[in-house]
Scaffold this active site. Structure first.
Site, short mmCIF file in Angstrom:
data_model
loop_
_atom_site.label_atom_id
_atom_site.label_comp_id
_atom_site.label_asym_id
_atom_site.label_seq_id
_atom_site.Cartn_x
_atom_site.Cartn_y
_atom_site.Cartn_z
N GLY A 142 0.77 -1.23 0.00
CA GLY A 142 0.00 0.00 0.00
C GLY A 142 0.80 1.28 0.00
N ASN B 192 1.69 2.97 -2.56
CA ASN B 192 1.07 3.91 -3.51
C ASN B 192 -0.20 4.52 -2.92
OD1 ASN B 192 2.40 4.04 -6.31
ND2 ASN B 192 2.57 1.90 -5.76
N LEU C 51 -3.04 -6.41 -7.91
CA LEU C 51 -2.63 -7.53 -8.78
C LEU C 51 -3.83 -8.28 -9.34
CD1 LEU C 51 0.40 -8.84 -6.69
CD2 LEU C 51 0.38 -7.22 -8.61
N HIS D 153 1.84 1.18 -13.43
CA HIS D 153 2.65 0.04 -13.82
C HIS D 153 4.12 0.42 -13.61
CE1 HIS D 153 3.81 -3.66 -15.76
NE2 HIS D 153 4.65 -2.97 -16.52
C1 GRF Z 1 4.85 -1.82 -6.61
O1 GRF Z 1 6.01 -2.30 -7.27
C2 GRF Z 1 3.86 -1.36 -7.65
O2 GRF Z 1 4.47 -0.83 -8.80
C3 GRF Z 1 3.20 -2.62 -8.05
O3 GRF Z 1 2.99 -3.28 -6.82
C4 GRF Z 1 4.11 -2.99 -5.95
C5 GRF Z 1 3.65 -2.68 -4.56
O4 GRF Z 1 2.89 -1.51 -4.58
N1 GRF Z 1 2.01 -2.34 -8.81
P1 GRF Z 1 2.23 -0.95 -3.19
O5 GRF Z 1 3.36 -0.72 -2.22
O6 GRF Z 1 1.30 -2.04 -2.67
O7 GRF Z 1 1.51 0.30 -3.58
#
Ligand code: GRF
Length: 211
Positions: free
Chosen positions: A12, A14, A91, A110
């Site tokens: 999480g 992002n 995912l 991405h």
């Molecule tokens: C990151 O590498 C992101 O680019 C990919 O999932 C990974 C974890 O993202 N989509 P987050 O820390 O869960 O946001």
């Protein structure tokens, strides 16, 4: 005020970048109204709880057949009243019925410069492993609208990141997150929330700031 429903699967970071940029005012006219995870173990759910944001876990193994999962996800997104669905470290392959219900209203981050290192099988650390195996000197991240394909929708923003000698996949992933993902995903949300992104002929255009 643009209502955001954020879909997560893991740490999480992002999601956290979005929350932090809303708090700092870098993202204007938007708020996160719901977080949906496909994993009960996702630390992203802790981040949502700390921020007082309602969350829900919708995972395929809870549904006897794929169609029921698809319907449950669509229902949850519609009930959240999302104006924009943000896939932040998500995912899950988004079902077509969801894409159809939210045309150009789903965005994804991405961790590579589409059309490089993307598509089926390219996610998470594997993207950075492929980048290092190919020996490219520049990688980065892309924010794009989600259409029926995998990483194929109109590109909104991209940001380049240097690959350095001796990089491991983990070190490179962190640099791409810090220097690109956590910058362009919030920026894309701010642009959309303030009417500055337009899709024409399959391409996303960034409109100038109103004078
Ligand atoms: C990151 O590498 C992101 O680019 C990919 O999932 C990974 C974890 O993202 N989509 P987050 O820390 O869960 O946001």
């Amino acid at each position: 005020m643009l209502k955001l429903t954020v879909m997560v699967s893991g740490g999480g970071t992002n999601l956290q970048a979005i929350l932090d940029k809303i708090a700092s005012g870098d993202i204007r006219n938007a708020k996160v109204v719901k977080v949906i995870s496909n994993s009960r173990k996702a630390y992203a759910l802790e981040r949502a709880a700390k921020a007082g944001i309602p969350s829900q876990c919708i995972t395929r193994k809870d549904y006897p057949n794929p169609g029921q999962f698809d319907q449950a996800l669509l229902k949850a997104l519609q009930e959240s009243e999302a104006d924009l669905v943000v896939l932040a470290g998500c995912l899950v392959v988004i079902p077509q019925i969801v894409v159809d219900a939210f045309p150009n209203r789903i965005i994804n981050i991405h961790p590579a410069l589409i059309p490089s290192f993307c598509g089926t099988g390219y996610y998470g650390l594997g993207v950075h492993e492929a980048v290092l195996s190919r020996g490219v000197k520049v990688t980065g991240a892309t924010v794009h609208f989600v259409d029926g394909g995998t990483d194929t929708g109109p590109i909104i923003l991209q940001k380049a990141v240097e690959v350095q000698e001796g990089d491991t996949p983990e070190v490179l992933q962190r640099r791409v997150m810090e220097q690109a993902e956590w910058v362009i995903l919030p920026k894309a949300i701010d642009l959309i929330a303030n009417g500055r992104v337009e899709v024409r002929d399959g391409l996303a255009h960034i409109l100038p700031e109103a004078k």
